[in-house]
Design a protein around this motif. Structure first.
Motif, short mmCIF file in Angstrom:
data_model
loop_
_atom_site.label_atom_id
_atom_site.label_comp_id
_atom_site.label_asym_id
_atom_site.label_seq_id
_atom_site.Cartn_x
_atom_site.Cartn_y
_atom_site.Cartn_z
N UNK A 132 -2.06 11.82 16.23
CA UNK A 132 -1.02 12.61 15.50
C UNK A 132 -1.38 12.31 13.45
N UNK A 133 -0.42 12.64 12.88
CA UNK A 133 -0.80 12.53 11.48
C UNK A 133 0.33 13.34 10.55
N UNK A 134 0.64 13.16 9.43
CA UNK A 134 1.70 14.03 8.78
C UNK A 134 1.27 13.94 7.27
N UNK A 135 1.94 15.28 6.77
CA UNK A 135 0.82 16.06 5.83
C UNK A 135 3.15 16.53 4.51
N UNK A 136 2.22 16.35 3.24
CA UNK A 136 3.38 17.33 2.57
C UNK A 136 2.65 18.76 1.99
N UNK A 137 3.15 19.75 2.32
CA UNK A 137 2.34 20.77 2.12
C UNK A 137 3.19 22.03 1.32
N UNK A 138 2.80 23.12 1.93
CA UNK A 138 3.80 24.16 0.63
C UNK A 138 3.36 25.07 1.10
N UNK A 139 3.00 25.92 1.96
CA UNK A 139 2.54 26.99 2.97
C UNK A 139 3.36 26.71 3.97
N UNK A 140 5.00 27.64 4.18
CA UNK A 140 5.14 28.20 5.89
C UNK A 140 4.26 28.17 7.06
N UNK A 141 4.96 26.90 7.96
CA UNK A 141 4.51 27.12 9.23
C UNK A 141 5.83 26.70 10.78
N UNK A 142 6.20 27.62 11.29
CA UNK A 142 6.96 26.81 12.42
C UNK A 142 6.49 25.39 13.35
N UNK A 143 7.54 25.34 14.06
CA UNK A 143 7.48 24.16 15.16
C UNK A 143 6.32 25.02 16.04
N UNK A 144 4.77 24.31 16.41
CA UNK A 144 4.45 24.93 17.22
C UNK A 144 3.33 26.30 17.18
N UNK A 145 3.37 26.17 16.25
CA UNK A 145 2.11 26.50 15.33
C UNK A 145 0.24 25.67 15.47
N UNK A 146 -0.54 25.97 16.01
CA UNK A 146 -1.31 25.57 15.35
C UNK A 146 -2.96 26.14 14.09
N UNK A 147 -2.88 24.80 13.22
CA UNK A 147 -3.56 24.98 12.30
C UNK A 147 -4.67 24.21 11.97
N UNK A 148 -5.45 24.93 11.36
CA UNK A 148 -6.86 24.38 11.18
C UNK A 148 -6.78 22.89 9.97
N UNK A 149 -6.66 21.99 10.39
CA UNK A 149 -6.80 20.12 9.32
C UNK A 149 -8.60 20.17 9.24
#
Length: 215
Positions: A132-149
């Motif tokens: 895993x990893x951690x980032x800082x972003x501005x777009x809103x996501x919720x726990x459990x969302x699957x996001x392209x990376x």
């Protein structure tokens, strides 16, 4: 592993209070990672209402050999039965500990590494591990969302998807996201099977060299 009779807690990213909804697994198909859960008697409280829709991403928590574990899942179908709703879902990530980080994460702040998270490009990569990893972003996501990376290291890039595991509001509209590598969906994707371990190992090597005075 989810089995018949397993007590599992479902968490909807739409629930801002992060309530865990108690259920019991009543049907399993391990070959397709398809499971069906029905509410426990404990779920009768109005404070534990669980609102999800077909196609929605959720988190599933359950105990494995005395350790509380979690994994992401997707609602495939919601059936109405005489005893209430039955939630059919497929799991979409491996099991990881819900209590501790599965792997040691290496800080990448001084390395100035970046990643793409959904439509946001070149967001700061804060730390990385083999899972895993951690980032800082501005777009809103919720726990459990699957996001392209996409993760970048020197002249290489590693693409795939990540599952949002933690959300922390920062100042200036920034949000810290902790993610778990989810799936390499496309033929060219290699984030989970190669990228996370490669970047994590490379960063650790550089840090050890710095500590030894080699760089």
């Amino acid at each position: 592993m989810l089995n018949m009779g397993t007590n599992a807690f479902l968490q909807s990213p739409n629930n801002s209070n992060n309530v865990l909804y108690p259920t019991t697994i009543v049907e399993t198909d391990a070959n397709s990672s398809l499971f069906t859960a029905v509410p426990n008697e404990e779920a009768d409280s109005p404070d534990q209402s669980f609102f999800v829709e077909t196609g929605q991403e959720i988190l599933v928590y359950h105990e494995v050999r005395g350790e509380f574990m979690k994994q992401s899942a997707c609602i495939e179908e919601i059936r109405l039965t005489e005893s209430g709703p039955a939630f059919c879902f497929i799991t979409t990530s491996d099991l990881v500990s819900a209590e501790n980080r599965q792997c040691y994460r290496t800080s990448t702040v001084i390395s100035d590494l970046v990643a793409d998270l959904g439509p946001e490009q070149n967001v700061p990569l804060l730390d990385v591990s083999a899972t895993g990893f951690a980032v800082v972003a501005t777009k809103q996501y919720k726990i459990g969302n699957i996001v392209d990376v996409v993760l970048y290291y020197e002249d290489r890039q590693f693409s795939g998807t990540g599952c949002i595991q933690s959300v922390k509001e920062l100042s200036g509209g920034r949000i810290r996201y902790g993610l778990l590598g989810a799936h390499d969906n496309k033929p060219e994707d290699n984030l989970k099977k190669k990228g996370l371990e490669f970047v994590s190992t490379a960063v650790q090597r550089i840090q050890l060299q710095r500590l030894s005075g080699a760089v």
